[in-house]
Design a protein around this motif. Structure first.
Motif, short mmCIF file in Angstrom:
data_model
loop_
_atom_site.label_atom_id
_atom_site.label_comp_id
_atom_site.label_asym_id
_atom_site.label_seq_id
_atom_site.Cartn_x
_atom_site.Cartn_y
_atom_site.Cartn_z
N THR A 148 0.78 -1.27 0.11
CA THR A 148 -0.01 0.18 -0.14
C THR A 148 0.97 1.20 -0.34
OG1 THR A 148 -0.21 -0.28 2.34
CG2 THR A 148 -1.98 -1.07 1.12
N THR A 149 2.08 1.17 0.41
CA THR A 149 2.75 2.40 0.67
C THR A 149 3.82 2.71 -0.58
OG1 THR A 149 4.62 1.11 1.57
CG2 THR A 149 3.25 2.57 3.15
N ILE A 150 3.91 1.55 -1.53
CA ILE A 150 4.89 1.90 -2.78
C ILE A 150 3.83 2.99 -3.53
CG2 ILE A 150 5.58 0.85 -4.80
CD1 ILE A 150 6.68 -1.13 -3.00
N PRO A 176 2.18 11.02 -2.83
CA PRO A 176 1.59 11.72 -1.75
C PRO A 176 2.58 11.76 -0.29
CG PRO A 176 0.00 10.41 -2.81
CD PRO A 176 1.34 9.89 -3.23
N LEU A 177 3.10 10.40 -0.16
CA LEU A 177 3.88 10.38 1.06
C LEU A 177 4.99 11.45 0.96
CD1 LEU A 177 3.80 6.48 1.88
CD2 LEU A 177 2.73 8.43 3.23
N LYS A 178 5.54 11.25 -0.30
CA LYS A 178 6.82 12.36 -0.34
C LYS A 178 6.25 13.72 -0.16
CE LYS A 178 10.62 10.97 -3.09
NZ LYS A 178 11.54 11.10 -4.20
N HIS A 179 5.13 14.01 -0.53
CA HIS A 179 4.77 15.32 -0.33
C HIS A 179 4.66 15.67 1.12
CE1 HIS A 179 2.67 19.09 -1.20
NE2 HIS A 179 1.65 18.73 -0.33
N LEU A 180 4.14 14.86 1.94
CA LEU A 180 3.85 14.92 3.36
C LEU A 180 5.08 14.84 4.19
CD1 LEU A 180 0.32 12.92 3.78
CD2 LEU A 180 0.96 15.29 3.95
N VAL A 212 11.75 13.47 2.60
CA VAL A 212 12.59 12.50 2.26
C VAL A 212 12.43 11.22 3.18
CG1 VAL A 212 15.18 11.81 2.20
CG2 VAL A 212 14.74 14.04 1.71
N ARG A 213 11.62 11.43 4.18
CA ARG A 213 11.43 10.08 5.20
C ARG A 213 10.57 9.42 4.65
NH1 ARG A 213 10.07 14.16 9.88
NH2 ARG A 213 8.89 14.94 8.41
N ALA A 214 9.69 9.67 3.41
CA ALA A 214 8.93 8.74 2.85
C ALA A 214 9.65 7.57 2.08
CB ALA A 214 8.04 9.42 1.91
N SER A 215 10.84 8.01 1.79
CA SER A 215 11.67 6.93 0.72
C SER A 215 12.27 6.24 2.04
CB SER A 215 12.83 7.54 0.11
OG SER A 215 12.12 8.35 -0.90
N LEU A 216 12.82 6.74 3.12
CA LEU A 216 13.16 5.87 4.10
C LEU A 216 12.30 4.99 4.80
CD1 LEU A 216 15.36 8.80 6.05
CD2 LEU A 216 16.31 7.01 4.32
N LEU A 217 11.06 5.42 4.86
CA LEU A 217 9.86 4.39 5.28
C LEU A 217 9.72 3.39 4.41
CD1 LEU A 217 7.40 4.24 7.14
CD2 LEU A 217 6.19 5.41 5.42
N ALA A 253 12.00 2.11 2.26
CA ALA A 253 13.15 1.25 2.38
C ALA A 253 13.26 0.48 3.69
CB ALA A 253 14.38 2.22 2.14
N GLY A 254 12.82 0.91 4.82
CA GLY A 254 12.78 0.31 6.08
C GLY A 254 11.70 -0.82 6.01
N LEU A 255 10.64 -0.68 5.19
CA LEU A 255 9.62 -1.75 5.13
C LEU A 255 10.05 -2.79 4.35
CD1 LEU A 255 6.17 0.17 4.78
CD2 LEU A 255 6.97 -1.56 6.64
N ILE A 256 10.86 -2.45 3.18
CA ILE A 256 11.30 -3.50 2.47
C ILE A 256 12.37 -4.34 3.20
CG2 ILE A 256 13.11 -3.96 0.47
CD1 ILE A 256 11.55 -1.60 -0.84
N LEU A 257 13.24 -3.68 4.04
CA LEU A 257 14.10 -4.46 4.56
C LEU A 257 13.59 -5.06 5.74
CD1 LEU A 257 17.18 -4.94 5.41
CD2 LEU A 257 17.24 -2.98 6.74
#
Length: 90
Positions: A37-39, A44-48, A51-56, A58-62
């Motif tokens: 659901t986040t991908i 919208p997450l990047k807008h909100l 940069v933390r959206a990408s980290l979020l 990446a953390g979920l993937i890991l």
């Protein structure tokens, strides 16, 4: 030569799922669902979150990959634990 249905009956099945394995499976499924659901919501997450959206993500993937590896290793060990040595019980 044995009929196919009889051969399938003699094939070992998966071990019964313990409560611990059930929780691990639900957590893994939840992580997969959260990642799925986040991908699509990256813009919208990047807008909100900037940069933390990408980290979020990446953390979920890991976290999903790590938990999946641990879950499947434990599940495989549980499934193979009930199988005796070849020739045993025949």
């Amino acid at each position: 030569m044995m009929p196919l249905w009889l051969d399938l009956l003699r094939t070992p099945m998966a071990a019964p799922e313990t409560p611990f394995l059930r929780v691990m499976r639900y957590v893994w499924q939840g992580l997969c669902l959260a990642l799925a659901t986040t991908i699509p919501l990256l813009a919208p997450l990047k807008h909100l979150l900037d940069v933390r959206a990408s980290l979020l993500i990446a953390g979920l993937i890991l976290l999903t990959a790590t938990h999946g590896l641990i879950y499947f290793r434990v599940k495989n060990r549980a499934d193979n634990g009930g199988i005796g040595q070849p020739g045993e019980g025949e």
